[in-house]
Structure formats: C-alpha cells, structure tokens
Design a protein around this motif. Sequence first.
Motif, PDB file in Angstrom:
ATOM      1  N   ASP A   1      58.598  28.892  14.527  1.00  0.00           N
ATOM      2  CA  ASP A   1      57.393  28.062  14.546  1.00  0.00           C
ATOM      3  C   ASP A   1      57.128  27.613  15.983  1.00  0.00           C
ATOM      4  OD1 ASP A   1      55.230  26.498  13.907  1.00  0.00           O
ATOM      5  OD2 ASP A   1      56.410  24.833  13.107  1.00  0.00           O
ATOM      6  N   ALA A   2      56.198  28.304  16.649  1.00  0.00           N
ATOM      7  CA  ALA A   2      55.865  27.972  18.032  1.00  0.00           C
ATOM      8  C   ALA A   2      54.912  26.787  18.078  1.00  0.00           C
ATOM      9  CB  ALA A   2      55.238  29.177  18.728  1.00  0.00           C
ATOM     10  N   GLY A   3      55.153  25.877  19.009  1.00  0.00           N
ATOM     11  CA  GLY A   3      54.285  24.719  19.154  1.00  0.00           C
ATOM     12  C   GLY A   3      55.068  23.478  19.557  1.00  0.00           C
ATOM     13  N   THR A   4      54.352  22.448  19.956  1.00  0.00           N
ATOM     14  CA  THR A   4      54.967  21.186  20.376  1.00  0.00           C
ATOM     15  C   THR A   4      55.856  20.626  19.276  1.00  0.00           C
ATOM     16  OG1 THR A   4      53.047  20.697  21.767  1.00  0.00           O
ATOM     17  CG2 THR A   4      54.508  18.865  21.236  1.00  0.00           C
ATOM     18  N   GLN A   5      57.043  20.191  19.652  1.00  0.00           N
ATOM     19  CA  GLN A   5      57.993  19.669  18.682  1.00  0.00           C
ATOM     20  C   GLN A   5      57.891  18.152  18.534  1.00  0.00           C
ATOM     21  OE1 GLN A   5      60.158  21.983  16.879  1.00  0.00           O
ATOM     22  NE2 GLN A   5      58.428  23.102  17.754  1.00  0.00           N
TER      23      GLN A   5
ATOM     24  N   ILE B   1      63.862  44.069  22.247  1.00  0.00           N
ATOM     25  CA  ILE B   1      63.076  42.962  21.715  1.00  0.00           C
ATOM     26  C   ILE B   1      62.174  43.493  20.618  1.00  0.00           C
ATOM     27  CG2 ILE B   1      61.509  41.060  22.258  1.00  0.00           C
ATOM     28  CD1 ILE B   1      62.884  42.798  25.215  1.00  0.00           C
ATOM     29  N   PHE B   2      62.088  42.758  19.533  1.00  0.00           N
ATOM     30  CA  PHE B   2      61.213  43.118  18.425  1.00  0.00           C
ATOM     31  C   PHE B   2      60.288  41.934  18.145  1.00  0.00           C
ATOM     32  CE2 PHE B   2      65.181  45.377  18.020  1.00  0.00           C
ATOM     33  CZ  PHE B   2      64.823  46.673  17.645  1.00  0.00           C
ATOM     34  N   ASP B   3      58.970  42.151  18.250  1.00  0.00           N
ATOM     35  CA  ASP B   3      58.022  41.087  17.950  1.00  0.00           C
ATOM     36  C   ASP B   3      56.966  41.578  16.968  1.00  0.00           C
ATOM     37  OD1 ASP B   3      56.746  42.752  19.777  1.00  0.00           O
ATOM     38  OD2 ASP B   3      55.554  41.122  20.627  1.00  0.00           O
ATOM     39  N   ARG B   4      56.460  40.659  16.170  1.00  0.00           N
ATOM     40  CA  ARG B   4      55.498  41.007  15.129  1.00  0.00           C
ATOM     41  C   ARG B   4      54.221  41.562  15.734  1.00  0.00           C
ATOM     42  NH1 ARG B   4      55.452  36.870  10.120  1.00  0.00           N
ATOM     43  NH2 ARG B   4      53.421  37.915   9.935  1.00  0.00           N
ATOM     44  N   VAL B   5      53.672  42.575  15.079  1.00  0.00           N
ATOM     45  CA  VAL B   5      52.433  43.184  15.545  1.00  0.00           C
ATOM     46  C   VAL B   5      51.262  42.229  15.365  1.00  0.00           C
ATOM     47  CG1 VAL B   5      50.774  45.032  15.086  1.00  0.00           C
ATOM     48  CG2 VAL B   5      53.220  45.550  15.148  1.00  0.00           C
ATOM     49  N   ASP B   6      51.267  41.451  14.277  1.00  0.00           N
ATOM     50  CA  ASP B   6      50.096  40.644  13.962  1.00  0.00           C
ATOM     51  C   ASP B   6      49.970  39.365  14.783  1.00  0.00           C
ATOM     52  OD1 ASP B   6      52.288  39.478  12.817  1.00  0.00           O
ATOM     53  OD2 ASP B   6      51.412  39.200  10.820  1.00  0.00           O
ATOM     54  N   ASN B   7      51.108  38.746  15.163  1.00  0.00           N
ATOM     55  CA  ASN B   7      50.989  37.476  15.884  1.00  0.00           C
ATOM     56  C   ASN B   7      51.931  37.337  17.088  1.00  0.00           C
ATOM     57  OD1 ASN B   7      53.477  37.060  14.690  1.00  0.00           O
ATOM     58  ND2 ASN B   7      52.773  35.460  13.280  1.00  0.00           N
TER      59      ASN B   7
ATOM     60  N   SER C   1      56.613  28.184  25.057  1.00  0.00           N
ATOM     61  CA  SER C   1      57.177  27.069  25.808  1.00  0.00           C
ATOM     62  C   SER C   1      57.781  26.004  24.901  1.00  0.00           C
ATOM     63  CB  SER C   1      56.105  26.430  26.695  1.00  0.00           C
ATOM     64  OG  SER C   1      55.025  25.966  25.910  1.00  0.00           O
ATOM     65  N   ALA C   2      57.476  26.069  23.610  1.00  0.00           N
ATOM     66  CA  ALA C   2      58.059  25.135  22.643  1.00  0.00           C
ATOM     67  C   ALA C   2      58.083  25.807  21.282  1.00  0.00           C
ATOM     68  CB  ALA C   2      57.257  23.839  22.589  1.00  0.00           C
ATOM     69  N   ALA C   3      59.164  25.612  20.539  1.00  0.00           N
ATOM     70  CA  ALA C   3      59.269  26.252  19.232  1.00  0.00           C
ATOM     71  C   ALA C   3      60.492  25.731  18.488  1.00  0.00           C
ATOM     72  CB  ALA C   3      59.347  27.776  19.365  1.00  0.00           C
TER      73      ALA C   3
ATOM     74  N   PHE D   1      72.454  28.591  13.222  1.00  0.00           N
ATOM     75  CA  PHE D   1      72.050  27.240  13.614  1.00  0.00           C
ATOM     76  C   PHE D   1      70.535  27.120  13.620  1.00  0.00           C
ATOM     77  CE2 PHE D   1      72.874  29.851  17.354  1.00  0.00           C
ATOM     78  CZ  PHE D   1      71.719  29.729  18.101  1.00  0.00           C
ATOM     79  N   ARG D   2      70.079  25.905  13.524  1.00  0.00           N
ATOM     80  CA  ARG D   2      68.675  25.582  13.728  1.00  0.00           C
ATOM     81  C   ARG D   2      68.494  25.191  15.181  1.00  0.00           C
ATOM     82  NH1 ARG D   2      64.125  26.508  11.634  1.00  0.00           N
ATOM     83  NH2 ARG D   2      63.326  24.383  11.811  1.00  0.00           N
ATOM     84  N   TRP D   3      67.400  25.646  15.780  1.00  0.00           N
ATOM     85  CA  TRP D   3      67.163  25.390  17.201  1.00  0.00           C
ATOM     86  C   TRP D   3      65.752  24.855  17.388  1.00  0.00           C
ATOM     87  CZ3 TRP D   3      65.841  29.601  21.309  1.00  0.00           C
ATOM     88  CH2 TRP D   3      65.904  29.035  22.593  1.00  0.00           C
ATOM     89  N   PHE D   4      65.651  23.755  18.108  1.00  0.00           N
ATOM     90  CA  PHE D   4      64.366  23.156  18.464  1.00  0.00           C
ATOM     91  C   PHE D   4      64.341  22.984  19.986  1.00  0.00           C
ATOM     92  CE2 PHE D   4      66.088  21.550  14.532  1.00  0.00           C
ATOM     93  CZ  PHE D   4      65.055  21.629  13.610  1.00  0.00           C
TER      94      PHE D   4
END
Length: 238
Positions: free
Chosen positions: A185-189, A152-158, A36-38, A57-60
């Motif tokens: 970087d997932a989390g509140t911005q 879609i490709f997502d990391r196995v570990d996280n 929901s935030a990253a 680009f950088r995206w927030f």
Amino acid sequence: GINAEYGVQKITMKVFILLCALFSLSLAQTKPVWPSAASASVFVEGWGERREDRHFFRWFYDETAGKERFEGPTEWNGEFFWTIVIIDTVAKKEWLVVHQQGLVECYTGSDNHSLPHPNFNRAHFVGKAEIDYTVVDHWVERDNEGRDLVQIFDRVDNGEIKRIDISTHVSRRPHAVTFHFHEFDAGTQDAALWTLPAEIQKICNKDFNNLKRNLKPFDKKWLASGFVDFPFKLKPYT
C-alpha cells in the motif's frame, strides 16, 4: 487533381507515422519505481547465513517523516517473541518492543542508518511473468560480468512491486535472497505508527545497544539495519 491527391497521400502518411509512434510509446515499458512511503507484508527467503532461512514481518516507512516500523515474530534463545521496531532516522533513535503472552519489554537507543530507497534505473526489461495470478513485468539488473544480480517483478496494471530476487554471487555459498511483497500500500503513513503507547514508554529502558549485541536474530536477520545494508544499498552497475 494530381496535387490534391498527392496532398491527401502526404497527410495520410503523416497520420500513419504518428499512429505508429503512439503505438510504440504505448508498448514502451516503464521501469519500476520505489514509492517514497508505503506499507507491506514481507516474506523473505534465504535472508541470513543459510539458504533455508525464512522471515516474515510487516513493514511501514515514510521518507518524508524519516521513519519506519517493523513488526513480526522473532526467535531468541529457543523462544518466540512478537517484536516491534520503530526507527527515527531524523532523531537517530530506535525503539524495540518485545511481547510474549503477558510480558512486555521496551528498549531504546541510538541508530544512524538511513531509509532504504532502491534505484531501478539500471534495470532491463526481459518479459512478462505471473505472480499470484497477476501479470507482472520482469526486470533484471546485471553486474559488470553479465551475471543476473537483481530481478524485479512489478504489476503491469499499477506498477506495484511484487517480488525482488537478489543473487549473492560474492559469498562462499552463493544463493538468492527473495523478498515477496503482499498487501503493498503506497502512500503517506499514519503518524501514530511512529509513537509507542504511553504505558510502554514509561517502562522503556535505555540500554538497547547492550541488548542488541545478544539478540542475534535482530542483529543479523530482519532488523531494519540488516534490511537496509544487505538488499537495498547495492550500487548500480555500469
């Protein structure tokens, strides 16, 4: 006796079945989840009218705050500018800041789009892969005709999203648009991301909509409105 031995066998069998069930659950794949935030550094291939189009680009973004921010280089009329776009989906406002050497320009106007939130519920697990020496799960969404539409490709570990490929079968020149996600970087911005410095606010012009019609790279390429409309408003297929 026989009853005691039979009882031990029953317990052993139950334990064996339980262990098999737990092992199966451990092997079950968890479908990708869009946070929901990253923030992320995004490199895009094929986004635009040509297969060879490239953008960075950088995206927030933060869905709770209802805001997002883009930063990146943009070419306009043969010149390159460093651009910042801030969008407030609650207030329905958008700000564009253009930097080039000592030049700073600022424009603001209305905006009525919503934040993108991909839904991967229709994704099917197809196997493992590797991206940048990191093992990832590979997922595919198919259309009603059985064609691969989204990968879609997502990391196995996280579970971090590393890459999304979207096939544009409906266009006259079918090609794929690929989003590579780095420094995810997932989390509140930080709330400071959504506010321009006071010095820039003082010079911000209120004719953004007139400028936007002439600034084609923003209108069709990587500006937030295009980023939302093209890749992330795909409806799940049944």
